[in-house]
Design a protein around this motif. Structure first.
Motif, PDB file in Angstrom:
ATOM      1  N   ARG A  36       0.845  -1.186   0.000  1.00 18.36           N
ATOM      2  CA  ARG A  36       0.000   0.000   0.000  1.00 18.36           C
ATOM      3  C   ARG A  36       0.880   1.235   0.000  1.00 18.36           C
ATOM      4  NH1 ARG A  36      -2.841  -3.497   3.467  1.00 18.36           N
ATOM      5  NH2 ARG A  36      -1.485  -2.862   5.163  1.00 18.36           N
ATOM      6  N   GLY A  37       0.259   2.378  -0.175  1.00 22.31           N
ATOM      7  CA  GLY A  37       0.998   3.624  -0.123  1.00 22.31           C
ATOM      8  C   GLY A  37       1.305   4.164  -1.507  1.00 22.31           C
ATOM      9  N   GLU A  38       1.677   5.420  -1.516  1.00 16.75           N
ATOM     10  CA  GLU A  38       1.986   6.101  -2.768  1.00 16.75           C
ATOM     11  C   GLU A  38       3.370   5.725  -3.244  1.00 16.75           C
ATOM     12  OE1 GLU A  38       2.687  10.719  -4.277  1.00 16.75           O
ATOM     13  OE2 GLU A  38       1.744  10.287  -2.336  1.00 16.75           O
ATOM     14  N   SER A  39       3.496   5.506  -4.549  1.00 19.18           N
ATOM     15  CA  SER A  39       4.789   5.159  -5.129  1.00 19.18           C
ATOM     16  C   SER A  39       5.668   6.408  -5.218  1.00 19.18           C
ATOM     17  CB  SER A  39       4.598   4.553  -6.522  1.00 19.18           C
ATOM     18  OG  SER A  39       5.836   4.298  -7.134  1.00 19.18           O
ATOM     19  N   VAL A  40       6.930   6.272  -4.825  1.00 18.07           N
ATOM     20  CA  VAL A  40       7.893   7.365  -4.888  1.00 18.07           C
ATOM     21  C   VAL A  40       9.106   6.867  -5.677  1.00 18.07           C
ATOM     22  CG1 VAL A  40       9.408   8.910  -3.590  1.00 18.07           C
ATOM     23  CG2 VAL A  40       7.143   8.327  -2.680  1.00 18.07           C
ATOM     24  N   ALA A  41       9.327   7.416  -6.842  1.00 24.22           N
ATOM     25  CA  ALA A  41      10.464   7.045  -7.685  1.00 24.22           C
ATOM     26  C   ALA A  41      11.432   8.215  -7.762  1.00 24.22           C
ATOM     27  CB  ALA A  41       9.985   6.654  -9.080  1.00 24.22           C
ATOM     28  N   LEU A  42      12.692   7.946  -7.579  1.00 19.09           N
ATOM     29  CA  LEU A  42      13.702   8.995  -7.606  1.00 19.09           C
ATOM     30  C   LEU A  42      14.259   9.172  -9.013  1.00 19.09           C
ATOM     31  CD1 LEU A  42      15.710   8.014  -4.416  1.00 19.09           C
ATOM     32  CD2 LEU A  42      14.054   9.859  -4.634  1.00 19.09           C
TER      33      LEU A  42
END
Length: 304
Positions: free
Chosen positions: A175-181
């Motif tokens: 779950r949770g928002e995806s964070v891509a660097l």
């Protein structure tokens, strides 16, 4: 939940074993350093319970306690070299000396003590951002590390810092928002150079490990779970005599054989624990008490 990286960022990386810091967060560490922030590494184990690479490199079959101690020292030297590649001083590494392949046992035996210890680290480091293993990671040390850190954060005072989970083993949906660097060739090359410092590991499993490190660094924001506490598992009647449930929350850790757990079932076959209301997160692990050469979890943990 927005994640900002700037000169005020104090990143805490939770690494169950040497090499996790490079595989999962090698680029995140560089981004924080480039922005002028600080990075601290909580290294949970020395990775000494890792017999197959040791057998391969040392040409020995029997691995005794002294051999394991020596192997752990070697891996500590390797992680130090990897952190230097990533631009970190040795003072940023905080080894806890927990047993490799034993974090779940530590959690069951003294959860309150471990949570107090980890809460103390949070007080000293005061992170503004935490990177920790995903709850759904198939390695039992990784998932147990998630549970321990989440409970330590919940035990602290004030608003918890943002947390980003990373997945190394498995493809479990989080779950949770995806964070891509954002990545660049030079940043990625430095990450792979840091991984190569873990020479004891890449000697036998270099292709697999480089494959893990070559993936884009994608994290998930860790967010509280709301719901009625239904378990995601529906084990068959034949499996249940071999199964146990472990509950971890602010009250400590409790375990039951499936037949004695405080369970209830609805008409559709779903199960849930009958729990007294307790503030904070609750985590449940389904596991079998059977010997197996397979190190990864079949069921693992869920958050209620």
């Amino acid at each position: 939940m927005p994640v900002t990286i700037d000169a005020r960022t104090r990143l805490l990386v939770v690494a169950p074993h040497p090499d996790d810091e490079s595989i999962a967060t090698g680029e995140l560490i560089q981004h924080v350093r480039a922005a002028g922030g600080t990075v601290e590494i909580l290294l949970l184990t020395a990775g000494d319970n890792n017999p197959w690479p040791q057998r391969w490199l040392e040409r020995r079959w029997r691995i005794g306690a002294e051999d394991r101690r020596r192997w752990g020292q070697r891996r500590r030297q390797e992680v130090a070299a990897a952190l230097a590649r990533l631009g970190l001083a040795q003072e940023s590494l905080h080894p806890l000396g927990m047993p490799d392949m034993g974090l779940t046992a530590c959690l069951r035996e003294d959860l309150r003590g471990r949570v107090r210890e980890w809460a103390g680290w949070l007080e000293r480091i005061r992170p503004t951002l935490i990177a920790l293993p995903a709850l759904g990671d198939g390695h039992p040390d990784h998932s147990a590390a998630h549970v321990l850190m989440r409970l330590a954060v919940a035990a602290g005072q004030g608003a918890p810092p943002p947390m980003l989970s990373y997945l190394v083993h498995g493809r479990a949906g989080e779950r949770g928002e995806s964070v891509a660097l954002p990545s660049r060739a030079d940043i990625h090359a430095t990450k792979l150079a840091a991984l190569d410092e873990h020479r004891s590991q890449v000697a036998l499993s270099g292709g697999r490990m480089r494959g893990l490190a070559d993936r884009p660094e994608v994290f998930r924001t860790v967010e509280p779970v709301a719901g009625e506490g239904w378990l995601p598992w529906q084990p068959s009647a034949a499996q249940r005599p071999w199964l146990k449930l472990t509950l971890a929350d602010r009250e400590g850790a409790r375990s039951w054989p499936w037949s004695k757990a405080p369970l209830e079932r609805d008409a559709s076959g779903r199960w849930r624990l009958r729990l007294e209301p307790v503030a904070g997160p609750h985590f449940v692990k389904l596991h079998a008490e059977l010997p197996s050469p397979w190190i990864f979890d079949r069921w693992g943990w869920c958050e209620l």
